[in-house]
Structure formats: structure tokens, C-alpha cells
Design a protein around this motif. Structure first.
Motif, mmCIF file in Angstrom:
data_model
loop_
_atom_site.group_PDB
_atom_site.id
_atom_site.type_symbol
_atom_site.label_atom_id
_atom_site.label_comp_id
_atom_site.label_asym_id
_atom_site.label_seq_id
_atom_site.Cartn_x
_atom_site.Cartn_y
_atom_site.Cartn_z
ATOM 1 N N MET A 60 0.889 -1.252 -0.002
ATOM 2 C CA MET A 60 -0.186 0.030 0.080
ATOM 3 C C MET A 60 0.846 1.247 -0.061
ATOM 4 S SD MET A 60 -2.874 1.368 2.936
ATOM 5 C CE MET A 60 -3.744 2.814 2.556
ATOM 6 N N ILE A 61 0.496 2.006 -0.878
ATOM 7 C CA ILE A 61 1.366 3.565 -0.833
ATOM 8 C C ILE A 61 0.325 4.450 -0.603
ATOM 9 C CG2 ILE A 61 2.542 5.158 -2.323
ATOM 10 C CD1 ILE A 61 3.657 2.421 -3.827
ATOM 11 N N TYR A 62 0.744 5.121 0.482
ATOM 12 C CA TYR A 62 -0.222 6.426 0.954
ATOM 13 C C TYR A 62 0.282 7.709 0.842
ATOM 14 C CZ TYR A 62 -2.639 9.810 3.813
ATOM 15 O OH TYR A 62 -3.177 10.965 4.470
ATOM 16 N N GLU A 63 -0.142 8.823 -0.055
ATOM 17 C CA GLU A 63 0.329 9.955 -0.383
ATOM 18 C C GLU A 63 0.042 10.919 0.771
ATOM 19 O OE1 GLU A 63 -0.343 11.617 -4.072
ATOM 20 O OE2 GLU A 63 -0.219 9.482 -5.102
ATOM 21 N N ILE A 64 1.153 11.233 1.620
ATOM 22 C CA ILE A 64 1.065 11.981 2.677
ATOM 23 C C ILE A 64 0.768 13.424 2.461
ATOM 24 C CG2 ILE A 64 2.067 12.860 4.738
ATOM 25 C CD1 ILE A 64 3.822 10.150 4.780
ATOM 26 N N ASP A 65 1.528 14.020 1.388
ATOM 27 C CA ASP A 65 1.346 15.521 1.083
ATOM 28 C C ASP A 65 1.884 15.357 -0.459
ATOM 29 O OD1 ASP A 65 4.059 15.476 1.405
ATOM 30 O OD2 ASP A 65 3.968 16.352 3.388
ATOM 31 N N ASN A 66 2.004 16.359 -0.869
ATOM 32 C CA ASN A 66 2.780 16.779 -2.362
ATOM 33 C C ASN A 66 4.115 16.057 -2.287
ATOM 34 O OD1 ASN A 66 0.778 18.084 -3.504
ATOM 35 N ND2 ASN A 66 1.494 20.182 -2.531
ATOM 36 N N THR A 67 4.828 16.062 -1.545
ATOM 37 C CA THR A 67 6.184 15.230 -1.624
ATOM 38 C C THR A 67 6.377 13.975 -0.851
ATOM 39 O OG1 THR A 67 7.118 16.665 0.449
ATOM 40 C CG2 THR A 67 7.179 17.624 -1.952
ATOM 41 N N ASP A 68 5.775 13.616 0.165
ATOM 42 C CA ASP A 68 6.118 12.510 1.157
ATOM 43 C C ASP A 68 4.981 11.450 0.844
ATOM 44 O OD1 ASP A 68 7.942 14.162 1.941
ATOM 45 O OD2 ASP A 68 7.676 13.903 4.235
ATOM 46 N N TYR A 69 5.548 10.150 0.783
ATOM 47 C CA TYR A 69 4.471 9.327 0.722
ATOM 48 C C TYR A 69 4.954 7.894 1.764
ATOM 49 C CZ TYR A 69 7.657 7.284 -2.633
ATOM 50 O OH TYR A 69 8.979 6.982 -3.382
ATOM 51 N N LEU A 70 3.775 7.027 2.240
ATOM 52 C CA LEU A 70 4.155 6.101 3.079
ATOM 53 C C LEU A 70 3.936 4.673 2.263
ATOM 54 C CD1 LEU A 70 4.556 5.325 6.146
ATOM 55 C CD2 LEU A 70 2.009 5.037 6.072
ATOM 56 N N VAL A 71 5.008 3.835 2.522
ATOM 57 C CA VAL A 71 4.888 2.553 1.876
ATOM 58 C C VAL A 71 4.812 1.508 2.816
ATOM 59 C CG1 VAL A 71 6.252 0.762 0.280
ATOM 60 C CG2 VAL A 71 6.410 3.437 -0.019
ATOM 61 N N ILE A 72 3.605 0.800 2.931
ATOM 62 C CA ILE A 72 3.463 -0.439 3.933
ATOM 63 C C ILE A 72 3.622 -1.848 2.625
ATOM 64 C CG2 ILE A 72 1.885 -1.388 5.157
ATOM 65 C CD1 ILE A 72 0.408 1.195 5.419
ATOM 66 N N ASP A 73 4.689 -2.172 3.175
ATOM 67 C CA ASP A 73 5.126 -3.538 2.262
ATOM 68 C C ASP A 73 4.862 -5.006 3.149
ATOM 69 O OD1 ASP A 73 6.423 -5.431 0.940
ATOM 70 O OD2 ASP A 73 8.041 -4.371 0.492
ATOM 71 N N LEU A 74 3.922 -5.523 2.493
ATOM 72 C CA LEU A 74 3.377 -6.893 3.249
ATOM 73 C C LEU A 74 4.029 -8.253 2.672
ATOM 74 C CD1 LEU A 74 -0.312 -5.298 3.603
ATOM 75 C CD2 LEU A 74 1.179 -5.889 5.574
ATOM 76 N N ARG A 75 4.820 -7.887 1.847
ATOM 77 C CA ARG A 75 5.337 -9.161 0.776
ATOM 78 C C ARG A 75 6.089 -10.321 1.844
ATOM 79 N NH1 ARG A 75 8.017 -6.164 -4.026
ATOM 80 N NH2 ARG A 75 8.679 -5.040 -2.253
ATOM 81 N N ASP A 76 6.952 -9.846 2.508
ATOM 82 C CA ASP A 76 7.676 -10.861 3.224
ATOM 83 C C ASP A 76 7.342 -10.679 4.747
ATOM 84 O OD1 ASP A 76 8.753 -12.356 1.087
ATOM 85 O OD2 ASP A 76 10.503 -10.691 0.896
ATOM 86 N N SER A 77 8.108 -9.958 5.393
ATOM 87 C CA SER A 77 7.958 -9.200 6.733
ATOM 88 C C SER A 77 7.504 -8.025 6.664
ATOM 89 C CB SER A 77 8.977 -9.271 7.488
ATOM 90 O OG SER A 77 10.131 -8.553 7.114
ATOM 91 N N LEU A 78 6.711 -7.333 7.497
ATOM 92 C CA LEU A 78 6.214 -5.895 7.217
ATOM 93 C C LEU A 78 7.324 -5.287 7.398
ATOM 94 C CD1 LEU A 78 3.836 -4.041 7.557
ATOM 95 C CD2 LEU A 78 3.882 -4.304 9.863
ATOM 96 N N LEU A 79 7.352 -4.076 6.306
ATOM 97 C CA LEU A 79 8.366 -3.398 6.332
ATOM 98 C C LEU A 79 7.265 -1.744 6.048
ATOM 99 C CD1 LEU A 79 11.147 -2.244 5.936
ATOM 100 C CD2 LEU A 79 11.071 -2.897 3.586
#
Length: 171
Positions: A60-79
């Protein structure tokens, strides 16, 4: 997709088959990176699911604002990581002659309207921007910042000139 009114991370992730234990783990792991309680209405997010019959959520990629974004990677272990988009700065030179208002002159000349605010701040003690005259003119050299092709604002003004009431003003 976009975050809807009264929607939070749990609501979104439940729709993608995650359970409350997984969601709690994501919230706990994200502390210090981004407070997931601060998801804002109309901010965009993108979901990447496994391309098989399970369609299990991978990223999941969440756009925090115009420049920053959060990446929630669930593929192997949570990152969970917070990333920043590349910001490009363009140096611009713009000018105009006032016909009706400074704002309208900026619009007519396709100049970022934030320049008006910055010019008013630069010349605040010298020019009354509520009493500009037809024929007043300006020239400004500034740095505008872009993410992809979208302007995210004026970084700074390097130089400004304003002609008002037969006087030259430099800033």
C-alpha cells in the motif's frame, strides 16, 4: 483511490482482507515513521495485490502530502518506510503590466499566484497593494518547485522590481 470522509486505515485495509491483528501490527510498526491516525480525506493511496486468485494485498502506498508518501510492504515481513518524491526546482523570470489587479495580471501571464503574496511581503513597507495603478509594472526572478509536473510552490524570490506611482522599487 482516495481516502473518504470518516474513513481510516482500518476501514481501507479490512476491505483488502487484512484482519485486526495485522492492522494493529501495521499501526504499531509505523510509530515514529508516520501516525496512521492522520490519514486525511481526499489523500490518494494505491494498492498492489498479488496477481493470482488470492488477490492478497502486497503493498500500500499512501500519499501524505505533495512530496512525502508512506509505503506499507506486506510481501515478506512487514516493512514500513516514508519516502520522498524528487523535487525539481525551476528558476523563472516573469513580468507584467497592471491593467486591473496584480492577481489578474499574474493569471493573464500564467504566473503562479503565490508570487503576489511574496511580492506583497517584499514590498510591504513601500507599496500599498490595494491602490495599484493601471500601468504599474513588475519583474520578478524566483525559484518554483515541482513534483513531477505539478507545482508545489515558490521556494524563494531572488530579485524583484516594481514600478509604482512613478517610482522604482527593488527587492
Amino acid at each position: 483511490e482516495k481516502v473518504n470522509k470518516n474513513e481510516n486505515l482500518s476501514d481501507i485495509l479490512l476491505n483488502y482482507g487484512l484482519d485486526y491483528a495485522q492492522i494493529f501490527n501495521i499501526a504499531r510498526t509505523s510509530k515514529g515513521i508516520f501516525d496512521v491516525r492522520k490519514f486525511r480525506v481526499n489523500n490518494s493511496y494505491t494498492m498492489f495485490c498479488k496477481p493470482d486468485s488470492s488477490e492478497k494485498l502486497q503493498i500500500m502506498i499512501y500519499e501524505i502530502d505533495n512530496t512525502d508518501y508512506l509505503v506499507i510492504d506486506l510481501r515478506d515481513s512487514l516493512l514500513i518506510t516514508r519516502e520522498r518524491k524528487e523535487i525539481r526546482t525551476e528558476r523563472k523570470t516573469s513580468s507584467g503590466i497592471i491593467e486591473s489587479s496584480l492577481y489578474q495580471t499574474l493569471v493573464d501571464n500564467k504566473i503562479n499566484q503565490v508570487v503576489a503574496i511574496d511580492l506583497a511581503a517584499i514590498f510591504a513597507w513601500e507599496i500599498d497593494f490595494y491602490h495599484l495603478q493601471k500601468g504599474d509594472k513588475f519583474k520578478v526572478i524566483y525559484n518554483e518547485q515541482f513534483v513531477e509536473d505539478k507545482s508545489i510552490g515558490i521556494k524563494d524570490i531572488e530579485a524583484a522590481y516594481f514600478y509604482h506611482y512613478n517610482n522604482d522599487y527593488y527587492g
